[in-house]
Design an enzyme around this catalytic site. Structure first.
Site, mmCIF file in Angstrom:
data_model
loop_
_atom_site.group_PDB
_atom_site.id
_atom_site.type_symbol
_atom_site.label_atom_id
_atom_site.label_comp_id
_atom_site.label_asym_id
_atom_site.label_seq_id
_atom_site.Cartn_x
_atom_site.Cartn_y
_atom_site.Cartn_z
ATOM 1 C CB CYS A 198 44.430 70.104 111.659
ATOM 2 S SG CYS A 198 45.528 71.521 111.526
ATOM 3 C CG ASN A 224 36.918 65.791 115.183
ATOM 4 O OD1 ASN A 224 36.838 65.032 116.138
ATOM 5 N ND2 ASN A 224 36.912 67.103 115.308
ATOM 6 C CG HIS A 280 51.763 62.597 113.575
ATOM 7 N ND1 HIS A 280 51.876 63.906 113.959
ATOM 8 C CD2 HIS A 280 50.887 62.044 114.461
ATOM 9 C CE1 HIS A 280 51.132 64.142 115.013
ATOM 10 N NE2 HIS A 280 50.510 63.036 115.338
ATOM 11 C CE LYS A 299 47.146 62.289 112.569
ATOM 12 N NZ LYS A 299 47.938 62.361 113.777
ATOM 13 N NE ARG A 319 43.375 75.206 113.306
ATOM 14 C CZ ARG A 319 42.093 75.196 113.678
ATOM 15 N NH1 ARG A 319 41.330 76.255 113.469
ATOM 16 N NH2 ARG A 319 41.571 74.155 114.260
ATOM 17 N N GLY A 321 50.802 61.379 129.357
ATOM 18 C CA GLY A 321 50.728 60.369 128.295
ATOM 19 C C GLY A 321 51.777 60.433 127.203
ATOM 20 N N GLY A 322 51.807 61.545 126.471
ATOM 21 C CA GLY A 322 52.707 61.633 125.309
ATOM 22 C C GLY A 322 54.170 61.477 125.688
#
Ligand code: OXD
Ligand code: MN
Length: 588
Positions: free
Chosen positions: A250, A254, A226, A252, A401, A198-199
């Site tokens: 981290c 969520n 981003h 994101k 984090r 994908g990426g």
């Protein structure tokens, strides 16, 4: 589908190069998408899942050597090396084109080339931008149909204009040694070869919406970031929006889909998701910064997504979703991943398609396994998701984090200090990843792998933008990951992060005082609502601990940051060097 000369000439050139047997234009119709799904299932490229339990859902497996973005093989090819900077891989464009053309030569023989016209952002909005992706992969087509707005309407919106991003993707033979993800920002061109992950291959996402778009944004006076975008609705119906940038791992997605704690829900607070990964930000006629999400779906990490961490994401994936590299439950033809629940299927295949027995301890889903899901299926999708202008932003939030260094939250003194805070973003590696634990990785604005030009120029652009925005958002930093001496997280995180967001918005509205410290403005502990958190072990003393600042740790961090600034080199803006010096003074 079009008479646009620029499009047709380029298409002819790419056809002559890759020599496909057939060319198919993707029109965005359901009928065409359905036929492609059927074809992909007939060849084994995709597996149709249980349509009663997971309507419209499919499973795909990538090659085992092709499971993640490949930063080491990602290039920014500008005419001058300095314009790509020291943090990007660079190659002379002419040399790179020659190398790539040799790789693409005849790569689609015996295959079909799909032409995907797509819009990043609502079709026809002045904020949106158009791209074409040529690909030999049905999986890519079906993912792009979820992640972007695709079809005839896009071609019509482009008309005769030559302003579009050209993307060529060929799976070729997935040879890692010849895998390249290359951006030519001066030519609005992206070339991706030898990958199906994908990426690397959904060219609208990182390649266009971040790398090429950040380059365009630098030239045109806006920002491509981003960042997630979310709206917080107050009991009186008012909605305030924030954007937030975090390095990977981290939480994101969520945060973007957060569900407020019960007591806040009962008061009438709600959270609306506008985007979970990318924000394009422009100055609006009201002098504020406005953000829009150029994507149309979520390409989220599956492992760890569950009813506690992110029920909204989980519900979003219950229909019209493509799962990649997760566990296939053969009993009921559904999917599973680590962290979904505590009952792994007993009759199952792992992400590689091998018979899998959870009790033997090996993971069944790849740690970077994904769901590609439609934004409109998200239960908390914002009513502004399809707005042509985006949403006005009150606060920009950076985070990482950090076990000890950064407090739960602090506010920058002003815009330039906020840019400094963003430039100093970093995250510590966890035991979940290979390599040493606790190593600090700098990732300014979470853009290090995604900035399509020199990072020094990028910082300077942020500083310049600050001068142009009459009513800029306030800039904050958060850290959900402070640990105690035994390494346990102190802050419960997830929905309880809402408590911190409310303090941030109170500060933006001028409703709360704060304490000035060396790093920025800190909350007065009583201003963060921790009611009901006793059961989680958080009382006022714990909160004070979460907000504490250890100057020695920051001094160490500054040494690390200086090394990173040195790497960026001479284009590092003077203003950030001044900010760094002032910070050192404040720590004395
Ligand atoms: C990422 C992603 O790697 O969004 O940041 O996939
Ligand atoms: Mn991302």
């Amino acid at each position: 589908m079009t008479t646009n000369k620029a499009v047709l000439n380029w298409l002819e050139e790419m056809k002559a190069l890759t020599k496909p047997d057939k060319v198919v234009w993707i029109d965005g119709s359901d009928a065409q998408a359905e036929a492609l799904r059927e074809e992909a299932c007939s060849t084994g490229e995709m597996i149709k899942l249980n349509q009663e339990k997971l309507p419209g859902c499919y499973l795909h497996r990538t090659a085992v050597n092709d499971v993640a973005r490949v930063e080491g093989r990602t290039f920014i090819c500008t005419s001058k090396k300095e314009d790509a900077g020291n943090t990007n891989n660079w190659c002379d464009p002419k040399e790179m084109y020659e190398k790539l053309y040799a790789l693409y030569d005849g790569s689609m023989q015996g295959k079909t080339m799909y032409v995907i016209p797509y819009s990043m952002g609502v079709i026809g909005s002045p904020f949106s931008k158009i791209g074409f992706e040529l690909t030999d992969s049905i999986y890519v087509v079906l993912n792009m149909l979820i992640m972007t707005r695709v079809g005839k309407e896009v071609v019509d919106a482009l008309g005769d204009s030559a302003e579009f991003v050209k993307g060529l993707h060929a799976k070729k033979d997935l040879d890692e040694e010849n895998r390249y993800i290359v951006q030519f920002p001066e030519d609005n061109t992206i070339m991706s070869v030898n990958s199906g992950y994908g990426g690397n291959v959904l060219l609208g996402k990182k390649c266009f919406a971040l790398r090429i778009a950040s380059f365009l944004a630098h030239n045109e006076g806006w920002l491509a970031e981003h960042m997630l975008i979310l709206g917080i609705e107050y009991p009186n119906g008012e909605i305030h929006y924030v954007t937030a940038a975090f390095p990977s791992a981290c939480g994101k997605t969520n945060l973007a889909m957060l569900i407020p704690p019960k007591f806040l829900q009962e008061k009438g607070y709600k959270v609306w998701c506008v985007g979970d990964d990318i924000a394009w930000l422009r100055i609006g006629p009201d002098g504020r910064l406005w953000a829009m999400n150029p994507e149309n779906g979520f390409f989220g990490v599956a492992p760890g997504t569950n009813l506690k961490s992110n029920p909204n994401a989980l519900h979003t994936t219950e229909r019209d979703t493509i799962f990649t590299n997760v566990v296939h439950n053969l009993d009921d033809n559904t999917v599973w991943w680590e962290g979904l629940n505590k009952t792994p299927p007993t009759n199952a295949l792992n992400w590689k398609g091998e018979k899998w027995d959870a009790s033997l301890g090996e993971k069944g889903a790849h740690p970077n396994s994904r769901f590609t899901a439609r934004a409109v299926n998200c239960p908390c999708i914002s009513s502004e998701f399809n707005s042509t202008t985006g949403v006005p932003i009150d606060a920009i939030i950076f985070g990482g984090r950090r076990a000890k260094t950064a407090p739960l939250v602090y506010q920058s003194f002003d815009w330039n200090h906020g840019v400094f805070v963003g430039s100093a973003m970093a995250s510590e590696t966890t035991a979940a990843a290979s390599g040493a634990v606790g190593v600090v990785r700098r990732d300014p604005m979470a853009m290090l792998p995604f900035c399509g030009y020199n990072m020094g120029d990028y910082f300077a652009h942020w500083i310049e933008m600050g001068k142009k925005i009459p009513n800029p958002p306030k800039i904050f930093n958060v850290n959900w990951f402070r640990t105690d001496d035994e390494g346990h997280f102190i802050w419960p995180g997830f929905g309880d992060n809402m408590r911190v967001l409310l303090w941030i918005l109170d500060r933006c509205a001028g409703k709360k005082d704060a304490d000035e410290s060396a790093i920025g403005y800190l909350p007065k502990p009583e201003d963060i609502d921790i009611s009901g958190l006793e059961a989680e072990g958080v009382d006022i003393n714990v909160l004070k601990e979460l907000l504490s600042v250890d100057k020695n740790l920051w001094k160490e961090d500054i040494e690390n940051l200086k090394g990173f600034y040195d790497k960026i080199g001479e284009r590092m803006p003077e203003e950030l060097l001044k900010q760094l010096a002032a910070f050192e003074d404040r720590l004395k």
